[in-house]
Design a protein around this motif. Sequence first.
Motif, PDB file in Angstrom:
ATOM      1  N   LEU A 139     -10.773  17.181  -2.757  1.00 48.49           N
ATOM      2  CA  LEU A 139     -11.165  16.037  -1.940  1.00 48.49           C
ATOM      3  C   LEU A 139     -10.248  14.831  -2.186  1.00 48.49           C
ATOM      4  O   LEU A 139      -9.963  14.066  -1.257  1.00 48.49           O
ATOM      5  N   LEU A 140      -9.789  14.667  -3.426  1.00 50.52           N
ATOM      6  CA  LEU A 140      -8.838  13.582  -3.702  1.00 50.52           C
ATOM      7  C   LEU A 140      -7.531  13.801  -2.943  1.00 50.52           C
ATOM      8  O   LEU A 140      -6.951  12.853  -2.399  1.00 50.52           O
ATOM      9  N   TRP A 141      -7.071  15.049  -2.906  1.00 47.77           N
ATOM     10  CA  TRP A 141      -5.867  15.364  -2.134  1.00 47.77           C
ATOM     11  C   TRP A 141      -6.106  15.104  -0.643  1.00 47.77           C
ATOM     12  O   TRP A 141      -5.233  14.590   0.057  1.00 47.77           O
ATOM     13  N   SER A 178      -0.364   5.779   5.395  1.00 47.90           N
ATOM     14  CA  SER A 178       1.009   5.764   4.900  1.00 47.90           C
ATOM     15  C   SER A 178       1.589   7.165   4.866  1.00 47.90           C
ATOM     16  O   SER A 178       2.778   7.363   5.164  1.00 47.90           O
ATOM     17  N   CYS A 179       0.768   8.152   4.490  1.00 51.17           N
ATOM     18  CA  CYS A 179       1.229   9.538   4.479  1.00 51.17           C
ATOM     19  C   CYS A 179       1.567   9.988   5.900  1.00 51.17           C
ATOM     20  O   CYS A 179       2.565  10.685   6.120  1.00 51.17           O
ATOM     21  N   ARG A 180       0.764   9.583   6.842  1.00 53.16           N
ATOM     22  CA  ARG A 180       1.009   9.921   8.248  1.00 53.16           C
ATOM     23  C   ARG A 180       2.326   9.323   8.717  1.00 53.16           C
ATOM     24  O   ARG A 180       3.098   9.955   9.447  1.00 53.16           O
ATOM     25  N   HIS A 181       2.619   8.101   8.266  1.00 55.69           N
ATOM     26  CA  HIS A 181       3.879   7.453   8.649  1.00 55.69           C
ATOM     27  C   HIS A 181       5.072   8.142   7.981  1.00 55.69           C
ATOM     28  O   HIS A 181       6.134   8.287   8.602  1.00 55.69           O
ATOM     29  N   VAL A 182       4.901   8.563   6.718  1.00 59.70           N
ATOM     30  CA  VAL A 182       5.983   9.258   6.016  1.00 59.70           C
ATOM     31  C   VAL A 182       6.342  10.544   6.754  1.00 59.70           C
ATOM     32  O   VAL A 182       7.516  10.916   6.881  1.00 59.70           O
ATOM     33  N   ALA A 183       5.307  11.246   7.255  1.00 60.39           N
ATOM     34  CA  ALA A 183       5.534  12.535   7.912  1.00 60.39           C
ATOM     35  C   ALA A 183       6.191  12.385   9.283  1.00 60.39           C
ATOM     36  O   ALA A 183       7.111  13.135   9.626  1.00 60.39           O
ATOM     37  N   GLY A 184       5.744  11.413  10.066  1.00 63.04           N
ATOM     38  CA  GLY A 184       6.249  11.334  11.437  1.00 63.04           C
ATOM     39  C   GLY A 184       6.699   9.975  11.896  1.00 63.04           C
ATOM     40  O   GLY A 184       7.079   9.812  13.062  1.00 63.04           O
ATOM     41  N   GLN A 196      -1.075  17.568  11.651  1.00 64.73           N
ATOM     42  CA  GLN A 196      -2.107  17.978  10.702  1.00 64.73           C
ATOM     43  C   GLN A 196      -2.669  16.773   9.944  1.00 64.73           C
ATOM     44  O   GLN A 196      -3.887  16.658   9.756  1.00 64.73           O
ATOM     45  N   ILE A 197      -1.772  15.880   9.527  1.00 64.76           N
ATOM     46  CA  ILE A 197      -2.222  14.683   8.815  1.00 64.76           C
ATOM     47  C   ILE A 197      -3.027  13.781   9.742  1.00 64.76           C
ATOM     48  O   ILE A 197      -4.004  13.141   9.329  1.00 64.76           O
ATOM     49  N   SER A 198      -2.642  13.739  11.017  1.00 64.40           N
ATOM     50  CA  SER A 198      -3.377  12.926  11.993  1.00 64.40           C
ATOM     51  C   SER A 198      -4.807  13.419  12.146  1.00 64.40           C
ATOM     52  O   SER A 198      -5.736  12.623  12.325  1.00 64.40           O
ATOM     53  N   ARG A 199      -5.000  14.734  12.078  1.00 62.70           N
ATOM     54  CA  ARG A 199      -6.356  15.279  12.163  1.00 62.70           C
ATOM     55  C   ARG A 199      -7.186  14.848  10.961  1.00 62.70           C
ATOM     56  O   ARG A 199      -8.360  14.507  11.097  1.00 62.70           O
ATOM     57  N   LEU A 200      -6.566  14.877   9.782  1.00 65.52           N
ATOM     58  CA  LEU A 200      -7.271  14.412   8.583  1.00 65.52           C
ATOM     59  C   LEU A 200      -7.541  12.910   8.667  1.00 65.52           C
ATOM     60  O   LEU A 200      -8.578  12.427   8.221  1.00 65.52           O
ATOM     61  N   ASN A 201      -6.595  12.191   9.244  1.00 63.48           N
ATOM     62  CA  ASN A 201      -6.680  10.737   9.293  1.00 63.48           C
ATOM     63  C   ASN A 201      -7.896  10.245  10.067  1.00 63.48           C
ATOM     64  O   ASN A 201      -8.425   9.164   9.780  1.00 63.48           O
ATOM     65  N   HIS A 261       0.815  -1.225   0.000  1.00 68.33           N
ATOM     66  CA  HIS A 261       0.000   0.000   0.000  1.00 68.33           C
ATOM     67  C   HIS A 261       0.846   1.271   0.000  1.00 68.33           C
ATOM     68  O   HIS A 261       0.527   2.236  -0.678  1.00 68.33           O
ATOM     69  N   ARG A 262       1.932   1.271   0.755  1.00 62.02           N
ATOM     70  CA  ARG A 262       2.755   2.480   0.864  1.00 62.02           C
ATOM     71  C   ARG A 262       3.339   2.887  -0.480  1.00 62.02           C
ATOM     72  O   ARG A 262       3.526   4.075  -0.747  1.00 62.02           O
ATOM     73  N   TYR A 263       3.601   1.918  -1.343  1.00 54.05           N
ATOM     74  CA  TYR A 263       4.156   2.234  -2.661  1.00 54.05           C
ATOM     75  C   TYR A 263       3.074   2.791  -3.594  1.00 54.05           C
ATOM     76  O   TYR A 263       3.339   3.698  -4.385  1.00 54.05           O
ATOM     77  N   PHE A 264       1.867   2.245  -3.487  1.00 49.34           N
ATOM     78  CA  PHE A 264       0.767   2.773  -4.288  1.00 49.34           C
ATOM     79  C   PHE A 264       0.407   4.191  -3.842  1.00 49.34           C
ATOM     80  O   PHE A 264      -0.104   4.986  -4.635  1.00 49.34           O
TER      81      PHE A 264
END
Length: 272
Positions: A198-200, A208-214, A232-237, A155-158
């Motif tokens: 919304l796609l963004w 995976s984005c949350r893991h990349v950031a922190g 910030q990503i955690s709030r979206l998550n 998943h992280r690669y996709f």
Amino acid sequence: MSAPTADRKATGVFSPGRAQISARTLRTDNWLKSPIVTDLGFAAFLIYATVRAFMQDYYYVPQYHYLTPFYSPCVSKGCIPEASHFWPQFLPDWPILPYAAVSLPFLLLFRLTCYYYRGAYYRSVWQSPTACAVAEPHAKYTGETRFPLIIQNTHRYFFYIAGIISVINTYDAIVAMWGEDGFRIGVGNVILWINVILLWTYTLSCHSCRHVAGGRLKHFSKHPVRYWMWTQISRLNTRHKQYAWITLGTLMLTDFYIMLVAMGMKDLPIIP
């Protein structure tokens, strides 16, 4: 669900030492509602997306430069040249090959391996389990350690590829603001931008984005920028599930509107 036969080793909820209950569940609420609604939602999107992907028509509006996200990037030799912008057209023009055959598989795999979608179809399709406190029909559980579910770890690669495609969709929305008569904003532009935003949001709220950031940081205090991004990503998550469903709807809405305009419906101008 009845207990397993004597010649098969009991595992899971039928393991030795567990309470022997022959009923599939003692729940009295409508626990089947959630998996059924999930199945219907997935089926509606898959049927619509499959039909549109192989229709290979009404995907681009030259007058307004509207390109549906289902066909972006349009890299088939059968695509209208203007729909490809600067993307090379290298795929053969075969009826069985969608014009966006390069991007569609990765977008599908990105969602298919998404943590939320896993939980959704594990319950509604894979039946592991169907619902909380409902015995699953599988006698043995191996999780995501064996084929085919071990593929979920890709998943992280996709996620990275989905980010690139989101950039392309953003480019398409920008190009669509300049029609044959110059700068303009119509209803189609608004729909395209709502879909892109919304796609963004869905992509950036990904685990995976949350893991990349922190991820792997031992001291947040030493990495204030990454810590801020992580928060910030955690709030979206926390709303990743809602974004997952909303974007399925906006993708279909955007494609359907562009299809109607391509078929001859007039696009209403907001800023002519």
